[in-house]
Scaffold this motif. Structure first.
Motif, PDB file in Angstrom:
ATOM      1  N   VAL A 103       0.762  -1.218   0.035  1.00 31.36           N
ATOM      2  CA  VAL A 103       0.082  -0.041  -0.065  1.00 31.36           C
ATOM      3  C   VAL A 103       0.937   1.022   0.068  1.00 31.36           C
ATOM      4  N   TYR A 104       0.539   2.049  -1.041  1.00 29.79           N
ATOM      5  CA  TYR A 104       1.464   3.507  -0.897  1.00 29.79           C
ATOM      6  C   TYR A 104       0.189   4.650  -0.724  1.00 29.79           C
ATOM      7  N   PRO A 105       0.558   5.106   0.380  1.00 38.55           N
ATOM      8  CA  PRO A 105      -0.380   6.110   0.565  1.00 38.55           C
ATOM      9  C   PRO A 105       0.066   7.461  -0.180  1.00 38.55           C
ATOM     10  N   VAL A 106      -0.830   8.215  -0.921  1.00 42.80           N
ATOM     11  CA  VAL A 106      -0.343   9.588  -1.252  1.00 42.80           C
ATOM     12  C   VAL A 106      -1.220  10.555  -0.929  1.00 42.80           C
ATOM     13  N   THR A 107      -0.806  11.629  -0.638  1.00 45.47           N
ATOM     14  CA  THR A 107      -1.560  13.092  -0.415  1.00 45.47           C
ATOM     15  C   THR A 107      -1.728  13.472  -1.665  1.00 45.47           C
ATOM     16  N   LEU A 108      -3.061  13.728  -2.303  1.00 38.00           N
ATOM     17  CA  LEU A 108      -3.149  14.625  -3.610  1.00 38.00           C
ATOM     18  C   LEU A 108      -3.587  15.874  -3.381  1.00 38.00           C
ATOM     19  N   LYS A 109      -2.723  16.631  -2.688  1.00 38.77           N
ATOM     20  CA  LYS A 109      -3.176  17.899  -2.692  1.00 38.77           C
ATOM     21  C   LYS A 109      -1.927  19.046  -2.960  1.00 38.77           C
ATOM     22  N   GLY A 110      -2.064  19.736  -4.093  1.00 37.41           N
ATOM     23  CA  GLY A 110      -0.959  20.169  -4.905  1.00 37.41           C
ATOM     24  C   GLY A 110       0.025  19.193  -5.372  1.00 37.41           C
ATOM     25  N   ARG A 111       1.274  19.301  -5.411  1.00 43.28           N
ATOM     26  CA  ARG A 111       2.219  18.534  -5.619  1.00 43.28           C
ATOM     27  C   ARG A 111       2.192  17.097  -4.962  1.00 43.28           C
ATOM     28  N   PRO A 112       1.743  15.858  -5.513  1.00 48.06           N
ATOM     29  CA  PRO A 112       1.844  14.641  -4.762  1.00 48.06           C
ATOM     30  C   PRO A 112       2.786  14.408  -3.839  1.00 48.06           C
ATOM     31  N   VAL A 113       2.370  13.999  -2.851  1.00 52.76           N
ATOM     32  CA  VAL A 113       3.373  13.515  -1.663  1.00 52.76           C
ATOM     33  C   VAL A 113       3.096  11.921  -1.298  1.00 52.76           C
ATOM     34  N   VAL A 114       4.340  11.066  -1.613  1.00 50.67           N
ATOM     35  CA  VAL A 114       4.032   9.621  -1.395  1.00 50.67           C
ATOM     36  C   VAL A 114       4.743   9.429  -0.003  1.00 50.67           C
ATOM     37  N   GLY A 115       3.635   8.458   1.010  1.00 52.04           N
ATOM     38  CA  GLY A 115       4.227   8.239   2.329  1.00 52.04           C
ATOM     39  C   GLY A 115       4.718   6.900   2.346  1.00 52.04           C
ATOM     40  N   GLU A 116       5.104   6.398   3.510  1.00 50.07           N
ATOM     41  CA  GLU A 116       5.616   5.119   3.614  1.00 50.07           C
ATOM     42  C   GLU A 116       4.789   4.065   3.297  1.00 50.07           C
ATOM     43  N   ARG A 117       5.311   3.153   2.634  1.00 53.63           N
ATOM     44  CA  ARG A 117       4.459   2.022   2.152  1.00 53.63           C
ATOM     45  C   ARG A 117       4.351   1.150   3.310  1.00 53.63           C
ATOM     46  N   TRP A 118       3.283   0.514   3.177  1.00 52.56           N
ATOM     47  CA  TRP A 118       3.040  -0.963   4.138  1.00 52.56           C
ATOM     48  C   TRP A 118       2.264  -1.792   3.396  1.00 52.56           C
ATOM     49  N   ARG A 119       2.373  -3.331   4.269  1.00 51.29           N
ATOM     50  CA  ARG A 119       1.818  -4.425   3.441  1.00 51.29           C
ATOM     51  C   ARG A 119       0.463  -4.733   3.836  1.00 51.29           C
ATOM     52  N   LEU A 120      -0.082  -5.210   2.873  1.00 58.45           N
ATOM     53  CA  LEU A 120      -1.820  -5.733   3.255  1.00 58.45           C
ATOM     54  C   LEU A 120      -1.599  -7.194   4.087  1.00 58.45           C
ATOM     55  N   GLN A 121      -0.747  -8.175   3.640  1.00 56.47           N
ATOM     56  CA  GLN A 121      -0.731  -9.605   4.116  1.00 56.47           C
ATOM     57  C   GLN A 121       0.225  -9.556   5.130  1.00 56.47           C
ATOM     58  N   SER A 122      -0.011 -10.470   6.070  1.00 64.65           N
ATOM     59  CA  SER A 122       0.888 -10.721   7.117  1.00 64.65           C
ATOM     60  C   SER A 122       1.696 -12.088   6.470  1.00 64.65           C
ATOM     61  N   ALA A 123       2.831 -12.530   7.669  1.00 59.83           N
ATOM     62  CA  ALA A 123       3.250 -13.733   7.164  1.00 59.83           C
ATOM     63  C   ALA A 123       2.383 -15.040   7.197  1.00 59.83           C
ATOM     64  N   ALA A 124       1.184 -15.065   7.821  1.00 58.15           N
ATOM     65  CA  ALA A 124       0.385 -15.842   7.890  1.00 58.15           C
ATOM     66  C   ALA A 124      -0.730 -15.748   6.769  1.00 58.15           C
ATOM     67  N   ASP A 125      -0.647 -14.806   5.857  1.00 60.25           N
ATOM     68  CA  ASP A 125      -1.383 -14.645   4.874  1.00 60.25           C
ATOM     69  C   ASP A 125      -0.659 -15.222   3.430  1.00 60.25           C
ATOM     70  N   GLU A 126       0.051 -15.948   3.297  1.00 52.98           N
ATOM     71  CA  GLU A 126       0.720 -16.395   2.239  1.00 52.98           C
ATOM     72  C   GLU A 126      -0.088 -17.103   1.102  1.00 52.98           C
ATOM     73  N   GLY A 127      -0.069 -16.613  -0.204  1.00 54.03           N
ATOM     74  CA  GLY A 127      -1.016 -17.002  -1.276  1.00 54.03           C
ATOM     75  C   GLY A 127      -2.119 -15.865  -1.360  1.00 54.03           C
ATOM     76  N   TRP A 128      -2.505 -15.023  -0.462  1.00 53.89           N
ATOM     77  CA  TRP A 128      -3.467 -14.095  -0.657  1.00 53.89           C
ATOM     78  C   TRP A 128      -3.172 -12.876  -1.394  1.00 53.89           C
ATOM     79  N   ARG A 129      -3.867 -12.452  -2.303  1.00 54.43           N
ATOM     80  CA  ARG A 129      -3.152 -11.205  -3.040  1.00 54.43           C
ATOM     81  C   ARG A 129      -4.607 -10.419  -3.502  1.00 54.43           C
ATOM     82  N   PRO A 130      -4.238  -8.938  -3.873  1.00 57.26           N
ATOM     83  CA  PRO A 130      -5.441  -8.188  -3.990  1.00 57.26           C
ATOM     84  C   PRO A 130      -5.730  -8.257  -5.367  1.00 57.26           C
TER      85      PRO A 130
END
Length: 388
Positions: A256-283
């Motif tokens: 997940v890439y959070p982005v602020t879309l106000k004026g010039r786009p600002v990309v925040g720190e990414r984070w992941r949907l799945q934990s280690a227990a969620d192997e095989g699951w995808r969006p």
């Protein structure tokens, strides 16, 4: 034959009580005499309600005439329907007075002279009230929300184009006039960031910052890549909330890439949907994610599959607390879905749309099922709500 305006009218007169129910039909004014000319009584809608959802259907495999279905998420009843052109795109205005459709026609149906337009629709009568021609055309592809968007103040409609270079057609919807073209140098789609600014997604994994004036003269600033476009691209359908400027781009592998879309786009720190227990699951799916700003919740369609199964429909909706970057709920889907959206009120509803024309509705707070609506045309694809 009914006229074009009548055909676009509310379903009360066109489809009868089997779709709208007796309560809606009771509002149809009586006719003393039908006369010699066929007459279809119509209804006038109130202002759009928070739980109305607008379902765009490109009508596969025919594609010549798209449809917009309007459904009340509380009652699962149709409120109305609008016909549109080839692979149309829908844009809801910001003040709930109406909406816009970018569409394409040929003078002989499937051949002849081509005409591309932005058509203006009244939100209560569902009748077309005007149009603006797009002289440079529009990009014809399976509908994506960001093919056409309004600037944050609702003044300019930006329609993605490729004729042959990529860019945006600019229409002043207040003055109902075509303004001009902005060439983007290979970047695509429209993610509005201000009254006269927009971000575009680029092949190198960056967001381009575009500012323009009332004559569509643009200044372009290239951004830095924030995702790997070759090995782990993002879905074009970001979960966005225009009023707050928050957006979330999700990659095929689940970043997940959070982005602020106000004026010039600002990309925040990414984070992941799945934990280690969620192997095989995808969006996966088409419109794969939605964001409810008031509760800071992100809803994502997920399935079990290998890499590059990003088009597979979602078996579940996973719910995330964005502040904590943690999953807080899994919602199983009876009908595997390709698109999802959420209303933006304080009692939100979650909508999940399947390729088999079925809409599942959930309470987006308790996550309990609120019902299922089947038979929404043939091939509905994209979901829209006001306030997102």
């Amino acid at each position: 034959m009914a006229s074009g305006a009548r055909w676009r009218a509310i379903l009360g007169g066109l489809l009868g009580a089997s779709l709208l129910g007796t309560a809606a039909m009771a509002q149809v004014p009586g006719k003393a005499s039908l006369g010699t000319q066929e007459d279809h009584p119509t209804l006038t809608l109130p202002e759009p309600q928070p739980h109305w959802v607008y379902v765009l259907e490109p009508v596969f495999p025919y594609l010549q005439a798209s449809k917009v279905w309007i459904i009340d998420g509380d009652t699962l009843q149709y409120k109305g329907m609008v016909n549109a052109g080839y692979t149309a795109n829908l844009v809801l205005d910001h003040d709930k007075a109406g909406f816009y459709v970018t569409e394409t026609y040929w003078s002989r149906g499937t051949r002849g002279d081509r005409t591309d337009v932005v058509t203006f629709f009244d939100g209560k009568t569902l009748e077309a009230t005007g149009e603006v021609k797009l002289p440079q055309g529009r990009f014809l592809v399976v509908p994506k929300k960001n093919n056409a968007e309004l600037t944050t103040d609702g003044r300019y409609l930006l329609s993605y184009n490729m004729a042959p270079s990529m860019g945006l057609s600019v229409v002043d919807v207040k003055e109902k006039r075509y303004v001009g073209e902005i060439e983007s140098g290979g970047c695509s789609l429209a993610y509005p960031t201000g009254p006269k600014s927009v971000a575009m997604l680029c092949p190198d994994g960056s967001l381009q910052n575009v500012t323009f004036d009332e004559n569509a003269r643009a200044t372009i600033e290239n951004g830095k890549p924030f995702f790997d476009s070759e090995n782990d691209p993002v879905f074009e359908h970001a979960a966005m909330h225009r009023p707050s400027g928050q957006a979330f781009f999700i990659s095929y592998d689940g970043w997940v890439y959070p982005v602020t879309l106000k004026g010039r786009p600002v990309v925040g720190e990414r984070w992941r949907l799945q934990s280690a227990a969620d192997e095989g699951w995808r969006p996966g799916g088409w419109q794969i994610a939605a964001f409810h700003a008031a509760s800071n919740r992100l809803f994502v369609l997920m399935h079990e599959g290998d890499r590059w199964t990003h088009k597979a429909a979602g078996h579940e909706v996973w719910v995330y607390d964005v502040a904590k970057k943690q999953r807080i709920q899994r919602i199983p889907l009876a009908h595997h879905s390709i698109s999802v959206n959420v209303s933006q009120d304080d009692k939100p509803l979650l909508y999940a749309l399947s390729e088999t024309a079925t809409l599942e509705v959930f309470d987006a707070t308790s996550y309990q099922s609120k019902g299922v609506k089947e038979g929404i045309g043939i091939s509905p694809y994209v979901l829209y709500v006001y306030g997102e």
